[in-house]
Enzyme design. Sequence first.
Site, PDB file in Angstrom:
ATOM      1  N   ASP A 110      32.889  56.717  57.319  1.00 19.70           N
ATOM      2  CA  ASP A 110      32.682  56.529  55.881  1.00 19.70           C
ATOM      3  C   ASP A 110      33.499  57.604  55.175  1.00 19.70           C
ATOM      4  O   ASP A 110      34.179  58.412  55.808  1.00 19.70           O
ATOM      5  CB  ASP A 110      31.196  56.589  55.531  1.00 19.70           C
ATOM      6  CG  ASP A 110      30.607  57.970  55.730  1.00 19.70           C
ATOM      7  OD1 ASP A 110      31.349  58.906  56.101  1.00 19.70           O
ATOM      8  OD2 ASP A 110      29.399  58.129  55.531  1.00 19.70           O
TER       9      ASP A 110
ATOM     10  N   ASP B 158      26.031  48.786  59.434  1.00 22.83           N
ATOM     11  CA  ASP B 158      25.629  50.058  60.042  1.00 22.83           C
ATOM     12  C   ASP B 158      24.345  50.481  59.352  1.00 22.83           C
ATOM     13  O   ASP B 158      24.098  50.096  58.203  1.00 22.83           O
ATOM     14  CB  ASP B 158      26.665  51.165  59.828  1.00 22.83           C
ATOM     15  CG  ASP B 158      26.542  51.783  58.445  1.00 22.83           C
ATOM     16  OD1 ASP B 158      26.986  51.144  57.471  1.00 22.83           O
ATOM     17  OD2 ASP B 158      25.958  52.882  58.322  1.00 22.83           O
TER      18      ASP B 158
END
Lengths: 376, 376
Positions: free
Chosen positions: B92, B271
């Site tokens: 991320d 996720d």
Amino acid sequence: MKFTLHKTDVLSKARAGSIETDHGTIQTPIFMPVGTVASVKGVHQKELREEIDPDIILGNTYHLFLRPKTQILKQAGGLHKFMGWDRNILTDSGGYQVYSLSANRKIKEEGVKFKSHIDGSTHMFTPENVMEIQRVIGADIIMAFDECTPYPCDYNYAKRSMHMTHRWLDRCIDHLEKTPFEYDYAQSFFPIVQGSTYKDLRRQSAEYIANAGAEGNAIGGLSVGEPADELYAMTEVVCEILPEDKPRYLMGVGTPINILENIALGVDMFDCVMPTRNARNGMLFTAHGTINIKNKKWEDDFSPLDEMGTTFVDREYSKAYLRHLFAANEYLGKQIATIHNLGFYLWLVREARKRILAGDFREWKDRMVKQMDKRL
Amino acid sequence: MKFTLHKTDVLSKARAGSIETDHGTIQTPIFMPVGTVASVKGVHQKELREEIDPDIILGNTYHLFLRPKTQILKQAGGLHKFMGWDRNILTDSGGYQVYSLSANRKIKEEGVKFKSHIDGSTHMFTPENVMEIQRVIGADIIMAFDECTPYPCDYNYAKRSMHMTHRWLDRCIDHLEKTPFEYDYAQSFFPIVQGSTYKDLRRQSAEYIANAGAEGNAIGGLSVGEPADELYAMTEVVCEILPEDKPRYLMGVGTPINILENIALGVDMFDCVMPTRNARNGMLFTAHGTINIKNKKWEDDFSPLDEMGTTFVDREYSKAYLRHLFAANEYLGKQIATIHNLGFYLWLVREARKRILAGDFREWKDRMVKQMDKRL
């Protein structure tokens, strides 16, 4: 249980043997990883079997009695089934924990009254009920109920305590005769030599214990803070008296160096929380010395954890990665260090056995003791 | 990166696809276990590979930037080598962590100034330096730097923030063009749709993101406390606009039910910390509902953890044993529960893929959603 002595070293008293029980063969010398409360902390049983590969592990009666409690272990069909471990197990008798709980226990001839460290509830251990509890836990080797004296210990206290441990031994043996095996396999019973750091008491105790004619014998009350020299001196006098044709178990010992020195004095079995507890603090034992993996010096050392290591963690993880996991307080760090240390301890005793059989144990031991004394 | 769409479900918008990168093939739908700081908490990489078997895992730029720091990852040759994971990784951008640090960060057009949760040191993330950091971490898929708005969020704030996220996206793309790959494999870049829970903003953002022509696209700013209906409504409008021939990644979602419902709406990648975090609190996800393993009802249930489970923990440990480990606060309990939950999540998305390919996804999904809603 059947103990076979394959070879005794010429230049030392080291022995290579094997113990056969209903749960398989234990090759000695052996180190038994400590699985206090039905788990070797942070290690899956699968990893224990496949990577660390000990023939036997240890459980603590005191802890198992409190959690999950004897009743649950009975319903499970014993500790082996409860935790999914089909090799050998040895349980201590709670004597050492009684010693550790010094503020919360009262020792009398009858037994020991103590308070649970979990909820403060009061319980009583006697030689009789500890035998019953160990029948239900169902380890392959069970231990006599003893008092483990502290270090240093007043001579008179040590003597009185030793005699009480001997009387307790007689009560254990009497009660075991009346208490059949709980499951479909046999249990062997080991009495424990006490006597603090006094040679005359140790000799007296070793003779008493030897006379009990048990299948194996243990040396207790050591590794409680005494200098290594005193530890070795006690092991030496005791091993001279304990029968040669029975395995000898030195309880709660110790560093890799302690283990090799005591193997040289004729000890066959060891257990200790050191490889697991120190692992959780970032200390790794290796053949070339100890590593504090938290040190900044490992930050950019991308070499494998231990080139000589026997487990997957030694090959698959780097020192820098393990150092990072400890810095970031990631539990995987403790898991990796634990597997490494146990793998190393088991390698050490297996290698000792090979050297005894090959006849060059003494030379190897002296070299290893020097090497392992370093800090990397 | 090459994305191939193998099949789209007839009765839903579910898709079965595959993504090829330099680190192998990712079969979609996929769930990516979260390895925050270069470790999936409590799980060895070997177990991840052999038991849980995801094609891709996730790392967090914010956490990796602080520990072990970018410089160490660069010296290691990237995150794959540092942690010993040779399959795919996605990182991320730190946008979500910026949102989580609400008390310790200041968001400006230039970027975000924040204080480390570890030592309070001050740092700045900008679209530009986050691209550079992600180049060095070296994940296969890297994310745009965005602002993740909280829930609920004022319309005007959501709109302003969305436009800033779009301007940041342009800066990310500009800067990436000037920043070559750090290692000998390619990285793919995914921009992120924002717009809070406002359909018109989500549409606007999805169009902006679609126009960027990236190799894959993500939906952010959800799973931050909004009701499931609002989550599904947003996914639906966004998936209608995002290109069909690119993978779609819904960030931070969610429960097993959320995952199946969003697969049905056309999402390919997920996720979430839920399977790992809830595992550490004793919550197990199964095909028949959730289990709180701490409950006394499991104390003497010696049946395997999950008869339908795919990992060794499901077969080798009993519910009673796991319950005991949680009661005794043994870390092995968290390890077992984590492997179980991740194994279940991966089974769920693999099974979804099979059903999509077989053509009976919708029926299966509706049944599973009902089943999994129970508490056992």
